[in-house]
Write an enzyme that holds these catalytic residues in place. Sequence first.
Site, short mmCIF file in Angstrom:
data_model
loop_
_atom_site.label_atom_id
_atom_site.label_comp_id
_atom_site.label_asym_id
_atom_site.label_seq_id
_atom_site.Cartn_x
_atom_site.Cartn_y
_atom_site.Cartn_z
CE1 TYR A 1 36.52 44.69 43.19
CE2 TYR A 1 37.53 45.56 41.08
CZ TYR A 1 36.05 44.99 41.65
OH TYR A 1 35.50 44.80 41.04
CG ASN B 1 33.17 47.93 34.05
OD1 ASN B 1 32.90 48.07 34.84
ND2 ASN B 1 34.11 46.67 32.90
CD GLU B 2 37.25 48.15 36.04
OE1 GLU B 2 38.64 47.01 35.13
OE2 GLU B 2 37.04 48.68 36.61
CD GLU C 1 33.69 46.82 38.92
OE1 GLU C 1 34.98 46.36 38.83
OE2 GLU C 1 32.98 46.37 37.53
CD GLN D 1 31.45 40.76 40.47
OE1 GLN D 1 30.45 39.94 39.73
NE2 GLN D 1 32.58 40.64 39.40
CD GLU E 1 31.88 41.03 35.53
OE1 GLU E 1 32.49 41.26 36.37
OE2 GLU E 1 32.34 40.92 34.66
O1 AHR Z 1 34.39 42.34 39.41
C1 AHR Z 1 35.66 41.57 38.67
C2 AHR Z 1 35.90 42.70 38.05
O2 AHR Z 1 36.78 43.70 38.10
C3 AHR Z 1 35.34 43.09 36.52
O3 AHR Z 1 34.67 42.70 36.02
C4 AHR Z 1 35.47 44.75 36.09
O4 AHR Z 1 35.33 45.20 36.18
C5 AHR Z 1 36.88 44.48 38.02
O5 AHR Z 1 38.34 45.00 36.65
#
Ligand code: AHR
Length: 492
Positions: free
Chosen positions: A240, A172-173, A298, A347, A25
């Site tokens: 995450y 995205n999201e 992600e 990332q 990103e």
């Molecule tokens: O990876 C960091 C952020 O996490 C991304 O920009 C977003 O899609 C997610 O919330």
Amino acid sequence: MAKAIVNANRSKGHINRNIYGHFAEHLGRCIYNGIYVGEASSIPNLNGMRTDVVAALKKMGIPVLRWPGGCFADTYHWRDGIGPKESRKKIVNTNWGGVTEDNSFGTHEFLELCRQLECEPYISGNVGSGTVQEFSDWVEYCNMGGQSPMAEERRSNGQEGPWNVKYWGIGNEAWGCGGNMRPEFYADLCRQYSTYLRNYDTEHPIYKIASGASEGDYNWTKVIMERAGRFIDAVSLHYYTLPRTGDWTDKGPATGFPRSEYYSTLRKTFYMEELVENHSRIIKQYQGDRKIGLCVDEWGTWFDVEPGTNPGFLYQQNTMRDALVSAVNLNIFNNHCDTVVMANIAQTVNVLQAVILTEGEKLLLTPTYHVFEMYKGHQDARQLESYVETTLTGEGEDQVPNLHISASEGKEGVLVTIANLSDTDSAELDCALTGIGRAASVEGRVLTGPCGAYNDFGAEETVRPSHLAAEITDGGFKAVLPACSVAAFTVR
Ligand code: AHR
């Protein structure tokens, strides 16, 4: 002695190489100063891309790269990043640190990076603050081979032929930084955007990925599938791994963490399996005759930033704990390869669970890098059913299975990857191979160290794969897995 079985008579199909995908990103030092330094830099580069970073990523095996976000994607207007660099618009990166984005890395640069990496590009388009026309033009700009306004513009910017970009993310999201939408509203938008994302070449159809759920938001997946399933090829999922429960302001450090956080991080990693299974079930329920994939586009660890670094840059170190998190996740994706068609760790460089960290012209490979490299043989291989006997290991409520396995059969033979999550106990492994015949050779490699071990700038690379002794038996092989380790065995 832990018994394992790898059964070549049963398979869920082939492991899509894109499960080993990455995400880069416009965030902190991922693109700028991580991957891209510009042609004028004293750091060796090819057309602005760091040659050491490109070489390392190629060696690791990078099949697909997602760009430009993340949250950045829904603020990004692709036209700002084409044409002569000196006249490109300078904007504010409002999501990540409020820094100036000079747009020197745009569509042409990203696709040049993918050319150098020999990987597939995956572009996330702007749905949150863009327009249908803007997104539709971007696809035409990238993929139209004949005559059209966008194709002519691309040519005038120096790219004669189309890039044939296959993977396109529709926002995205969308439930968060991508517009704070309700699933019903996003589903309608997704249908609308999808309608105008055209195929310009029947031999290179595009693949549309809907913005998916956060973690266990199953209603999101249900509504998207029910209302927009006919207009997409895949749905995404973001998850995450944070050591501490639900507190984004106090996530815990990336290094020097207590034992309890080693185990809480691993316990939370296993939640991925539940998420993949439940979202996949919903997808299957609504997909009808077409197979709709799940893209975990992600995933990875998210810790507190390193002290003294910009909080908006999400820079964190990477230890053996991260290696185990990636090993378990990749095993889960392999074992669900009938539904997981892509996954992108967040990332690539200098951000979150990065495989590479840079400091000026220095570069280091993280433990996570080595896991991806050791697992490379799973890409496009035939997944094999596998099972390993486990006991529980952990602290307090954070108990996890001590071992975790996946296996496949590919060009190089049978690859068995096993993580030993115990931070104290080695494990004797007796692995039976069914439907394969007696092994002629077995080659073991292992990544191990104290669970907080990491590679640092200016120090020797302490966490790196080494040889692991393995003995051929009548029915398979035997080996001893050190505590806190990731092992890969290639059987021929
Ligand atoms: O990876 C960091 C952020 O996490 C991304 O920009 C977003 O899609 C997610 O919330």
